[in-house]
Design an enzyme around this catalytic site. Sequence first.
Site, PDB file in Angstrom:
ATOM      1  N   ALA A   1      15.507  58.633  94.193  1.00  0.00           N
ATOM      2  CA  ALA A   1      15.873  58.457  95.612  1.00  0.00           C
ATOM      3  C   ALA A   1      14.638  58.387  96.528  1.00  0.00           C
ATOM      4  O   ALA A   1      14.695  57.778  97.595  1.00  0.00           O
ATOM      5  CB  ALA A   1      16.797  59.597  96.049  1.00  0.00           C
TER       6      ALA A   1
ATOM      7  N   HIS B   1      11.783  56.816  95.799  1.00  0.00           N
ATOM      8  CA  HIS B   1      11.375  55.405  95.780  1.00  0.00           C
ATOM      9  C   HIS B   1      12.361  54.569  96.604  1.00  0.00           C
ATOM     10  O   HIS B   1      11.965  53.669  97.342  1.00  0.00           O
ATOM     11  CB  HIS B   1      11.376  54.854  94.351  1.00  0.00           C
ATOM     12  CG  HIS B   1      10.353  55.477  93.447  1.00  0.00           C
ATOM     13  ND1 HIS B   1      10.701  56.307  92.402  1.00  0.00           N
ATOM     14  CD2 HIS B   1       9.012  55.369  93.416  1.00  0.00           C
ATOM     15  CE1 HIS B   1       9.598  56.677  91.770  1.00  0.00           C
ATOM     16  NE2 HIS B   1       8.562  56.137  92.362  1.00  0.00           N
TER      17      HIS B   1
ATOM     18  N   LYS C   1       4.438  62.289  99.028  1.00  0.00           N
ATOM     19  CA  LYS C   1       4.335  63.324  97.989  1.00  0.00           C
ATOM     20  C   LYS C   1       2.942  63.265  97.381  1.00  0.00           C
ATOM     21  O   LYS C   1       2.313  64.285  97.137  1.00  0.00           O
ATOM     22  CB  LYS C   1       5.393  63.137  96.897  1.00  0.00           C
ATOM     23  CG  LYS C   1       5.357  64.300  95.909  1.00  0.00           C
ATOM     24  CD  LYS C   1       6.369  64.164  94.825  1.00  0.00           C
ATOM     25  CE  LYS C   1       5.901  63.308  93.700  1.00  0.00           C
ATOM     26  NZ  LYS C   1       4.790  63.882  92.912  1.00  0.00           N
TER      27      LYS C   1
ATOM     28  N   GLN D   1      -3.407  60.565  97.380  1.00  0.00           N
ATOM     29  CA  GLN D   1      -3.470  59.145  97.005  1.00  0.00           C
ATOM     30  C   GLN D   1      -3.509  58.255  98.257  1.00  0.00           C
ATOM     31  O   GLN D   1      -4.242  57.255  98.308  1.00  0.00           O
ATOM     32  CB  GLN D   1      -2.258  58.800  96.135  1.00  0.00           C
ATOM     33  CG  GLN D   1      -2.099  57.333  95.828  1.00  0.00           C
ATOM     34  CD  GLN D   1      -1.037  57.081  94.768  1.00  0.00           C
ATOM     35  OE1 GLN D   1      -1.329  57.130  93.597  1.00  0.00           O
ATOM     36  NE2 GLN D   1       0.191  56.804  95.174  1.00  0.00           N
TER      37      GLN D   1
ATOM     38  N   VAL E   1      10.825  62.983  99.789  1.00  0.00           N
ATOM     39  CA  VAL E   1      12.271  63.196  99.665  1.00  0.00           C
ATOM     40  C   VAL E   1      12.453  64.358  98.683  1.00  0.00           C
ATOM     41  O   VAL E   1      11.813  64.387  97.627  1.00  0.00           O
ATOM     42  CB  VAL E   1      12.985  61.927  99.156  1.00  0.00           C
ATOM     43  CG1 VAL E   1      14.487  62.176  98.981  1.00  0.00           C
ATOM     44  CG2 VAL E   1      12.751  60.776 100.139  1.00  0.00           C
TER      45      VAL E   1
END
Length: 281
Positions: A35, A37, A149, A153, A176
């Site tokens: 979810a 993504h 998340k 990065q 999420v």
Amino acid sequence: MKVVTTIKELKRILSQDRAEGKTVGLVPTMGALHAGHASLVRRSVNENDVTVVSIFLNPTQFNDKSDLERYPRTLEADCALLNECGAQIAFAPSVEEVYPEPDTRHFSYPPTDTVMEGAFRPGHFNGVCQVVSKLFSYVEPDRAYFGEKDFQQIAVIRRMVDDLGFQLQVVPCPVVREADGLAMSSRNTLLTPEERAIAPHIYSTLTASRQYARTHTVEQTLQYVTEQINAVPGLRVEYYSIVDGRTLADINDWADSDDVVGCITVYCGQKPIRLIDHIHY
Ligand code: PAF
């Protein structure tokens, strides 16, 4: 939705779209979509005429080969989810297509790529920059979507975009979470039911540390989070760092930054599975 496996075909379709004045959004993924993504893809679909989702398990960013081997692969289910989200193109190339020759390029954006994940996973961000720079040059997106998340990065990719002069907007999207607070991750499916039951302690401890931090120093808060999580059998903190959210440099005092972020990596269970998360103070 079209499933495309070659760079040539991808470029052919996109040059047609561009000639018609369409905007393009790119969502880079390694598959095993969840979810989290889906929220990136839906946002791209809302903001662009064409959304390309890459599904490519990039070998050059795995410093631990067993991590790469056990990474979940679910191409069919991924395509069904992307179709449902309204993506136009799933780009799922082979390793040979992306790396016909070994990629010898070296990217270096200290301190963003040398601290935390950079220190514990040597070469990881170099591999991320190798593949993401290739995807950017194949797709030439107007916008590229990344989940927060992987907080570090995003900081590394922003530096690479500035360095290489890519004309695109990096769009960070909120984490999420499952109902119990665990950040969604493709690796969560590798947890046993017992491991899955203890994993939410990571986020609940981070959340509790916000209150703790009001009356304690940075050093005490680092210790609090580490001790609380290590006290749970089956969880082991690899690192907990409290940093400036832009530079990712460690801070010593809460007043050192107006964007203070705590970043954590925890090993969960026997195998063990590596889980990352973060919190804004
Ligand atoms: O975040 C990921 O899933 C990967 O690091 C990315 C950006 C798709 C590059 O392989």
